[in-house]
Motif scaffolding. Structure first.
Motif, PDB file in Angstrom:
ATOM      1  N   SER A   9       2.563 -10.651 -46.831  1.00  0.00           N
ATOM      2  CA  SER A   9       0.376 -11.246 -47.286  1.00  0.00           C
ATOM      3  C   SER A   9       0.073 -11.639 -45.652  1.00  0.00           C
ATOM      4  O   SER A   9       1.312 -11.430 -45.028  1.00  0.00           O
ATOM      5  CB  SER A   9       0.909 -11.921 -47.912  1.00  0.00           C
ATOM      6  N   ILE A  10      -0.995 -11.023 -45.730  1.00  0.00           N
ATOM      7  CA  ILE A  10      -1.234 -11.093 -44.524  1.00  0.00           C
ATOM      8  C   ILE A  10      -2.405 -12.385 -44.277  1.00  0.00           C
ATOM      9  O   ILE A  10      -3.084 -12.364 -45.277  1.00  0.00           O
ATOM     10  CB  ILE A  10      -2.736  -9.994 -43.743  1.00  0.00           C
ATOM     11  N   SER A  11      -2.542 -12.743 -42.900  1.00  0.00           N
ATOM     12  CA  SER A  11      -2.900 -14.256 -42.430  1.00  0.00           C
ATOM     13  C   SER A  11      -4.255 -14.085 -41.879  1.00  0.00           C
ATOM     14  O   SER A  11      -3.804 -13.080 -40.959  1.00  0.00           O
ATOM     15  CB  SER A  11      -3.193 -15.644 -43.086  1.00  0.00           C
ATOM     16  N   GLN A  12      -5.209 -14.805 -40.435  1.00  0.00           N
ATOM     17  CA  GLN A  12      -5.516 -14.758 -39.794  1.00  0.00           C
ATOM     18  C   GLN A  12      -5.138 -14.203 -38.959  1.00  0.00           C
ATOM     19  O   GLN A  12      -5.765 -13.431 -37.483  1.00  0.00           O
ATOM     20  CB  GLN A  12      -6.537 -16.155 -39.397  1.00  0.00           C
ATOM     21  N   LYS A  13      -4.332 -14.802 -38.179  1.00  0.00           N
ATOM     22  CA  LYS A  13      -3.067 -14.806 -36.246  1.00  0.00           C
ATOM     23  C   LYS A  13      -2.433 -14.053 -36.816  1.00  0.00           C
ATOM     24  O   LYS A  13      -1.420 -14.258 -35.955  1.00  0.00           O
ATOM     25  CB  LYS A  13      -3.718 -16.192 -35.900  1.00  0.00           C
ATOM     26  N   VAL A  14      -2.200 -13.677 -38.094  1.00  0.00           N
ATOM     27  CA  VAL A  14       0.236 -12.934 -38.430  1.00  0.00           C
ATOM     28  C   VAL A  14      -0.383 -11.757 -39.103  1.00  0.00           C
ATOM     29  O   VAL A  14      -1.572 -11.583 -40.096  1.00  0.00           O
ATOM     30  CB  VAL A  14       0.200 -14.433 -39.216  1.00  0.00           C
ATOM     31  N   THR A  15       0.134 -10.832 -38.526  1.00  0.00           N
ATOM     32  CA  THR A  15       0.682  -9.680 -38.979  1.00  0.00           C
ATOM     33  C   THR A  15       1.950  -9.772 -39.846  1.00  0.00           C
ATOM     34  O   THR A  15       2.865  -9.565 -39.257  1.00  0.00           O
ATOM     35  CB  THR A  15       0.097  -8.621 -38.136  1.00  0.00           C
ATOM     36  N   GLN A  16       1.606  -8.682 -40.778  1.00  0.00           N
ATOM     37  CA  GLN A  16       3.553  -8.653 -41.109  1.00  0.00           C
ATOM     38  C   GLN A  16       3.478  -7.333 -41.549  1.00  0.00           C
ATOM     39  O   GLN A  16       2.713  -6.523 -41.993  1.00  0.00           O
ATOM     40  CB  GLN A  16       3.763  -9.617 -42.630  1.00  0.00           C
ATOM     41  N   ALA A  17       4.560  -6.083 -41.493  1.00  0.00           N
ATOM     42  CA  ALA A  17       5.083  -4.803 -41.705  1.00  0.00           C
ATOM     43  C   ALA A  17       6.586  -4.973 -42.535  1.00  0.00           C
ATOM     44  O   ALA A  17       7.264  -6.158 -42.206  1.00  0.00           O
ATOM     45  CB  ALA A  17       4.904  -4.370 -40.345  1.00  0.00           C
ATOM     46  N   PRO A  18       6.814  -4.351 -43.221  1.00  0.00           N
ATOM     47  CA  PRO A  18       6.123  -3.532 -43.996  1.00  0.00           C
ATOM     48  C   PRO A  18       5.432  -4.320 -45.059  1.00  0.00           C
ATOM     49  O   PRO A  18       5.687  -5.051 -45.695  1.00  0.00           O
ATOM     50  CB  PRO A  18       7.331  -2.638 -44.615  1.00  0.00           C
TER      51      PRO A  18
END
Length: 108
Positions: A9-18
């Protein structure tokens, strides 16, 4: 060997992959997370949420700690200069099927 589904899951200051992946049981799994903060002190936390169940805390990394945190089969690869933290799940199991959340906590 059984397969499992992992998501993020993605939140404001965090980016996840895949965003999602299919994994064979007993494989090692790496979930990537990058973040953005100007605070010098912060904590990064990983959680998982099974399809039916509450969110479960897994492991925490504090920015001042140079050693990678480990908790059971969960370990972190923390690269502060790159603002990235990867969750490594060793010997994955069926119960690892879940949505994983990387969270950034800064002091107020």
């Amino acid at each position: 060997m059984a397969s499992m589904w992992l998501g993020s899951s993605i939140s404001q200051k965090v980016t996840q992959a895949p965003p999602a992946m299919l994994v064979q049981e007993k494989e090692a799994v790496i979930l990537e997370c990058t973040y953005d903060t100007s605070d010098p002190n912060y904590s990064l936390l990983w959680y998982k949420q099974p399809s039916r169940g509450e969110m479960i805390f897994l492991v925490r990394q504090d920015s001042y700690n140079q050693q990678n945190a480990t908790e059971g089969r969960y370990s972190l690869n923390f690269q502060k200069a790159r603002k990235s933290i990867h969750l490594v799940i060793s010997a994955s199991q069926l119960e690892d099927s879940a949505v994983y959340f990387c969270a950034l906590r800064s002091p107020q």
